[in-house]
Scaffold this active site. Structure first.
Site, PDB file in Angstrom:
ATOM      1  N   TYR A 136       0.973  -1.304  -0.116  1.00 21.01           N
ATOM      2  CA  TYR A 136      -0.007   0.051   0.065  1.00 21.01           C
ATOM      3  C   TYR A 136       0.873   1.245   0.026  1.00 21.01           C
ATOM      4  CZ  TYR A 136      -4.148  -3.272   1.624  1.00 21.01           C
ATOM      5  OH  TYR A 136      -4.737  -4.466   1.474  1.00 21.01           O
ATOM      6  N   LYS A 187       5.816 -13.897   2.327  1.00 16.33           N
ATOM      7  CA  LYS A 187       5.464 -14.785   0.929  1.00 16.33           C
ATOM      8  C   LYS A 187       6.627 -14.762  -0.055  1.00 16.33           C
ATOM      9  CE  LYS A 187       2.736 -17.202  -1.642  1.00 16.33           C
ATOM     10  NZ  LYS A 187       2.233 -18.360  -1.172  1.00 16.33           N
ATOM     11  N   ASP A 220      -0.527 -17.660   3.064  1.00 13.58           N
ATOM     12  CA  ASP A 220      -1.377 -18.787   2.820  1.00 13.58           C
ATOM     13  C   ASP A 220      -1.619 -19.670   3.807  1.00 13.58           C
ATOM     14  OD1 ASP A 220       1.111 -19.283   1.641  1.00 13.58           O
ATOM     15  OD2 ASP A 220       0.211 -20.464  -0.097  1.00 13.58           O
ATOM     16  N   ASP A 244      -3.772  -6.772   6.652  1.00  8.93           N
ATOM     17  CA  ASP A 244      -5.272  -6.176   6.186  1.00  8.93           C
ATOM     18  C   ASP A 244      -6.042  -7.513   6.168  1.00  8.93           C
ATOM     19  OD1 ASP A 244      -7.305  -4.607   5.805  1.00  8.93           O
ATOM     20  OD2 ASP A 244      -6.441  -4.243   3.768  1.00  8.93           O
ATOM     21  N   ASP A 248      -9.177  -9.247   9.069  1.00 13.60           N
ATOM     22  CA  ASP A 248     -10.582  -9.200   8.893  1.00 13.60           C
ATOM     23  C   ASP A 248     -10.824 -10.819   9.281  1.00 13.60           C
ATOM     24  OD1 ASP A 248     -10.851  -6.865   8.078  1.00 13.60           O
ATOM     25  OD2 ASP A 248     -12.233  -7.214   6.711  1.00 13.60           O
TER      26      ASP A 248
HETATM   27 MG    MG Z   1      -9.477  -3.918   6.122  1.00  9.35          MG
END
Ligand code: MG
Ligand code: NAI
Length: 353
Positions: A136, A187, A220, A244, A248
């Site tokens: 980001y 990763k 993963d 991020d 969640d």
């Molecule tokens: Mg989020």
């Protein structure tokens, strides 16, 4: 009397509903505590402000914001503004501008709440998200717009300095927890430049923390571990995008997105830090009075902790836990409660403690 000056930015959607509830609870807490006061200033920056003035943050806004001790944020995102415009218009300029590089996201099943996992009671994690660079960073561009040969790039940026400071922060935090365990999320098998640097810096920092046990997991694979072996995880450090997504998932496994808090910290305190629920504007429930305010309350407790009000933070967390254990919660948790009824219950719990 200690005074903490706090900028309230409710933003959009249910952000305005939960921040109003959060301020009510925090003011009640300051009253019953009696040793500090909270001076909130309301900043109306959000998508309506943007539609009227063409900007989310006014000229000189960040300078003005800088004078506060902390920022209490709701959410930003509106159906009539593209999400990348709203996010980059308000939230990301604050995180990046104030170098809030450590995004701390605790996940735990609060008393009375139900995890969708059979062994959900084992969840007690803190996800540390790198908050200023990575995927980001905002680096990239588009060429040949609208043409068949159009190209877009979105470049991840990993710096030695950025990786080092977030890994060090994660080790420090892990070393203060009973389990003293840290998982590096990566990763670096597929992303062979930035993520390899990310790992290498972690291994070097690890040498300074011999009391912290650590392991390394591909992003993963870590999702399966969160679901199948929640107890094997304690603190996780992950890049901006990875964390991020993982947070969640963590919030859903802990019962609801509505209860999850977050702190965007500038650990050096050169700038104010920002505290917010992890959820967004929630278009589907806005205006119905049923937004779960618990994540915003918990974020308020993290804010008090950061401001040095540890006793008040603990008192608020205890009141939150008594409420989730006994009161009728909002519909996202299967109850018939409302934002107002849950807010009242937490205020009552604060008074009777
Ligand atoms: Mg989020
Ligand atoms: P969202 O978090 O707004 O909603 C996802 C789902 O969770 C919805 O069904 C919603 O009703 C439910 N939910 C979220 N918070 C809740 C709460 N407190 N109580 C009860 N239910 C709750 O995520 P979505 O739909 O992906 O995004 C909506 C808008 O919010 C978009 O514009 C997005 O860009 C923005 N957003 C902003 C964030 C921020 O400001 N930090 C974070 C995430 C999304």
């Amino acid at each position: 009397m200690r005074t903490h000056r706090i900028a309230a930015i409710p933003g959009d959607g249910i952000g305005t509903e939960v921040v109003a509830a959060g301020i009510e609870v925090l003011q009640e807490l300051a009253r019953v505590d009696g040793t500090f006061e909270l001076a909130f200033e309301h900043l109306p920056w959000g998508s309506r402000y943007y539609r009227e003035r063409g900007t989310y943050i006014p000229e000189g806004g960040l300078e003005r914001l800088r004078a506060f001790d902390a920022i209490y944020f709701g959410a930003v995102g509106s159906l009539d503004v593209p999400d990348h415009v709203s996010l980059w218009g308000l939230r990301l300029p604050i995180c990046q501008g104030f170098d809030q590089y450590a995004n701390v996201r605790p996940a735990r099943v609060l008393p009375g709440l139900k995890s969708p996992l059979v062994n959900g009671g084992d969840i007690d994690w803190v996800i540390i998200r790198e908050n200023t660079e990575g995927e980001y960073s905002g680096s990239g561009g588009r060429v040949h717009r609208g043409l068949p040969d159009e190209v877009a790039t979105e470049t991840s940026v990993f710096t030695r300095r950025g990786a080092e400071r977030i890994h060090r922060f994660a080790f420090e935090l892990a070393s203060r927890r009973p389990a003293k365990h840290l998982t590096l999320v990566t990763k670096s098998n597929a992303q062979r430049h930035g993520m390899v640097l990310w790992d290498e810096v972690f291994f070097a920092v690890a040498n300074d923390y011999p009391d912290v046990r650590w392991d390394r997991e591909l992003v993963d694979a870590v999702t399966t571990r969160m679901v199948l072996k929640p107890k094997s995880l304690d603190v996780l450090v992950a890049s901006n995008l990875h964390a991020d997504i993982l947070s969640d998932l963590a919030a859903a496994l802990a019962g609801s997105l509505g209860v999850a808090p977050t702190a965007n910290l500038n650990p050096e305190r050169a700038f104010p830090s920002m505290f917010e629920p992890i959820h967004g504007s929630a278009f589907d429930i806005v205006g119905k009075g049923i937004a779960n305010p618990i994540g915003t309350f918990w974020s308020g407790a993290m804010m008090l902790e950061h401001l040095g009000e540890s006793a008040a933070a603990a008192r608020l967390l205890a009141a939150i836990e008594r409420t989730t254990a006994s009161a009728d919660m909002t519909p996202d948790l299967g109850g018939k409660g409302t934002t107002a009824s849950v807010t009242r219950a937490v205020c009552d719990a604060l008074r009777s403690a």
